[in-house]
Design a protein around this motif. Structure first.
Motif, PDB file in Angstrom:
ATOM      1  N   ALA A 142      -3.512  61.379 -39.504  1.00 49.51           N
ATOM      2  CA  ALA A 142      -2.426  60.832 -38.681  1.00 49.51           C
ATOM      3  C   ALA A 142      -2.052  61.794 -37.562  1.00 49.51           C
ATOM      4  O   ALA A 142      -2.471  61.639 -36.420  1.00 49.51           O
ATOM      5  CB  ALA A 142      -1.198  60.521 -39.545  1.00 49.51           C
ATOM      6  N   ALA A 143      -1.259  62.798 -37.902  1.00 48.79           N
ATOM      7  CA  ALA A 143      -0.597  63.633 -36.901  1.00 48.79           C
ATOM      8  C   ALA A 143      -1.542  64.548 -36.137  1.00 48.79           C
ATOM      9  O   ALA A 143      -1.225  64.985 -35.040  1.00 48.79           O
ATOM     10  CB  ALA A 143       0.497  64.467 -37.570  1.00 48.79           C
ATOM     11  N   CYS A 193       0.239  53.525 -40.304  1.00 51.82           N
ATOM     12  CA  CYS A 193       1.057  54.426 -39.486  1.00 51.82           C
ATOM     13  C   CYS A 193       0.219  55.573 -38.947  1.00 51.82           C
ATOM     14  O   CYS A 193       0.359  55.972 -37.777  1.00 51.82           O
ATOM     15  CB  CYS A 193       2.219  54.976 -40.309  1.00 51.82           C
ATOM     16  N   ASP A 197      -0.523  56.542 -34.985  1.00 49.36           N
ATOM     17  CA  ASP A 197      -0.233  57.871 -34.448  1.00 49.36           C
ATOM     18  C   ASP A 197      -1.463  58.449 -33.761  1.00 49.36           C
ATOM     19  O   ASP A 197      -1.376  59.031 -32.669  1.00 49.36           O
ATOM     20  CB  ASP A 197       0.242  58.787 -35.572  1.00 49.36           C
ATOM     21  N   CYS A 200      -1.967  56.711 -30.439  1.00 52.19           N
ATOM     22  CA  CYS A 200      -0.941  57.099 -29.467  1.00 52.19           C
ATOM     23  C   CYS A 200      -1.148  58.514 -28.953  1.00 52.19           C
ATOM     24  O   CYS A 200      -0.823  58.817 -27.793  1.00 52.19           O
ATOM     25  CB  CYS A 200       0.450  56.926 -30.069  1.00 52.19           C
ATOM     26  N   HIS A 201      -1.691  59.408 -29.777  1.00 53.54           N
ATOM     27  CA  HIS A 201      -2.025  60.740 -29.280  1.00 53.54           C
ATOM     28  C   HIS A 201      -3.049  60.656 -28.156  1.00 53.54           C
ATOM     29  O   HIS A 201      -2.998  61.433 -27.195  1.00 53.54           O
ATOM     30  CB  HIS A 201      -2.559  61.617 -30.418  1.00 53.54           C
ATOM     31  N   HIS A 270       6.036  59.240 -27.158  1.00 52.56           N
ATOM     32  CA  HIS A 270       6.336  60.094 -28.306  1.00 52.56           C
ATOM     33  C   HIS A 270       7.784  60.583 -28.268  1.00 52.56           C
ATOM     34  O   HIS A 270       8.473  60.591 -29.290  1.00 52.56           O
ATOM     35  CB  HIS A 270       5.385  61.286 -28.340  1.00 52.56           C
ATOM     36  N   HIS A 284       7.081  57.928 -38.270  1.00 53.93           N
ATOM     37  CA  HIS A 284       6.754  58.174 -36.864  1.00 53.93           C
ATOM     38  C   HIS A 284       5.767  57.126 -36.338  1.00 53.93           C
ATOM     39  O   HIS A 284       5.951  56.572 -35.248  1.00 53.93           O
ATOM     40  CB  HIS A 284       6.177  59.585 -36.736  1.00 53.93           C
ATOM     41  N   GLY A 285       4.719  56.837 -37.114  1.00 58.14           N
ATOM     42  CA  GLY A 285       3.731  55.857 -36.676  1.00 58.14           C
ATOM     43  C   GLY A 285       4.324  54.466 -36.532  1.00 58.14           C
ATOM     44  O   GLY A 285       3.951  53.708 -35.622  1.00 58.14           O
ATOM     45  N   LEU A 288       6.234  54.396 -33.288  1.00 51.70           N
ATOM     46  CA  LEU A 288       5.315  54.326 -32.158  1.00 51.70           C
ATOM     47  C   LEU A 288       4.760  52.912 -31.968  1.00 51.70           C
ATOM     48  O   LEU A 288       4.538  52.470 -30.828  1.00 51.70           O
ATOM     49  CB  LEU A 288       4.155  55.308 -32.358  1.00 51.70           C
TER      50      LEU A 288
END
Length: 395
Positions: A142-143, A193, A197, A200-201, A270, A284-285, A288
């Motif tokens: 994810a992150a 999620c 993420d 979106c990154h 973000h 967070h995901g 977003l």
């Protein structure tokens, strides 16, 4: 294409069973005593923590443990970790978990040698000159914190939860152990999620005003297509190793900045979402998934052809040469379908947010003249409009 300096000295170990080498890898990097940092009980119940502990013991590496990291990691636990590391003479922080655990570990590592408050680094003006090394055993794709210089922490300041991030070279993990099998048991919602993420990154880098970035455009589109293709597979079969493996490596590539080195980046989505997850404590995901398509809808006319390029090259839409704006909007709609089919929220109601909170969210994001983003610079009224689009969207 802009000039750049790219340096990411992380030692990666990828594949089945690699977590069994944790102790060996810690010792290779000079660790004698580590802080074993993790989240809730899932890592314990699955036996992962026990395997990591055994590996450390077999390698002759001592450890002390600190669990309890929550999604949107809290400063309170970071302070505990800093004191524990100092008391025990820890020389490496080992995160076993996803982005929240890794970010908490990074914050602890920054804080241990620093004489002041670690939060100084998040409020601006202070840059760490040194930190304890951080290693990780990744459990959630994810992150991308396993390969990035990013670290995001929540802290209550004057009664308001502030979600702040840092980007320092000292945040980069010394080593990262990535076994896709560790993601098999993730709930579908967490998997979705994570995929959001990751995408979106890439979006924060892909939607740029910098010309002549063909090479990294191709890399961005390749990572995005991979997630688009693999997400439905893992939602259908959580034990699809190849799909899980591709998503896990996409997570790393999406946020180690290889895809953004040569261009101006955006990051408005973000930072707007950070206000949602700070205010509502949502994933967070998930935040977003609500904010990013609304941002796209608001800004796509700034560069219609770049959004049409995304629609065609990533989402598989047909190009309408006479009306490229139709292609751009088709790409945004296809993205929403992908995320919606995976079980992600697409508006405020589904997220658990409230339209009437928009003025508060906008107020919390900065002072009266505060702006966000670079693709299209957003003022306060723009951010309010984006949040309104996010609130009012209907499937």
């Amino acid at each position: 294409m802009l000039n750049f300096n790219f340096y990411r000295p992380t030692d990666f170990y990828f594949g089945r069973g690699e977590e069994k080498r944790t102790g060996e890898v810690c010792r290779k990097h000079g660790a004698k005593k580590v802080l074993l940092h993790f989240g809730g009980q899932s890592a314990v119940k699955s036996g992962l923590i026990a395997r990591v502990e055994q590996s450390l013991t077999d390698a002759g590496v001592q450890y002390v443990s600190l669990g309890g990291v929550q999604p949107n990691p809290r400063a309170e636990l970071v302070y505990q970790g800093i004191e524990l590391c100092r008391k025990e003479g820890v020389d490496l922080v080992l995160a076993v978990g996803g982005g929240s655990v890794i970010d908490s570990a990074k914050a602890i590592a920054m804080g241990v040698p620093y004489e002041g408050d670690f939060w100084d680094f998040f409020m601006g003006g202070k840059v760490p000159t040194t930190a304890l090394p951080v290693g990780c055993v990744l459990t959630i794709a994810a992150a991308g914190s396993e390969g990035s210089n990013s670290c995001v922490i929540d802290c209550v300041v004057d009664g308001i939860v502030k979600k702040k991030g840092t980007n320092f070279q000292t945040n980069v993990c010394t080593f990262s152990i990535l076994n896709p099998e560790l993601t098999f048991t993730l709930p579908p919602f967490q998997t979705a999620c994570g995929a959001c993420d990751i995408m979106c990154h890439v979006f924060e880098r892909y939607f740029t005003n910098t010309p002549a970035v063909k090479m990294t455009d191709e890399l961005c589109e390749g990572v995005l297509r991979t997630v688009v293709q693999m997400l439905p597979r893992v939602m259908k079969d959580p034990h699809d190793y190849e799909a899980r493996a591709n998503i896990m490596w996409a997570s790393t590539l999406a946020h180690n900045n290889l895809l953004g080195v040569d261009r101006e980046q955006d990051w408005a989505s973000h930072r707007i979402e950070h206000e949602l997850s700070a205010f509502y404590d949502c994933a967070h995901g998930a935040g977003l998934a609500v904010v990013c398509p609304a941002w796209m809808t608001y800004v796509y006319k700034h560069d219609v052809m770049r959004f049409a390029q995304f629609a065609v090259n990533v989402m598989g839409c047909q190009m309408d040469y006479e009306h490229p704006e139709n292609t751009a909007l088709s790409g945004i709609a296809a993205l929403r379908r992908l995320w919606g089919d995976a079980g992600l929220p697409l508006n405020f109601k589904e997220l658990g947010a409230k339209r009437e909170d928009i003025p508060t969210l906008v107020a919390n994001i900065g002072g009266p003249e505060h702006t966000e983003g670079h693709f299209l610079v957003l003022h306060k009224h723009d951010i309010a409009e984006i949040l309104t689009l996010a609130a009012d969207y209907e499937r």
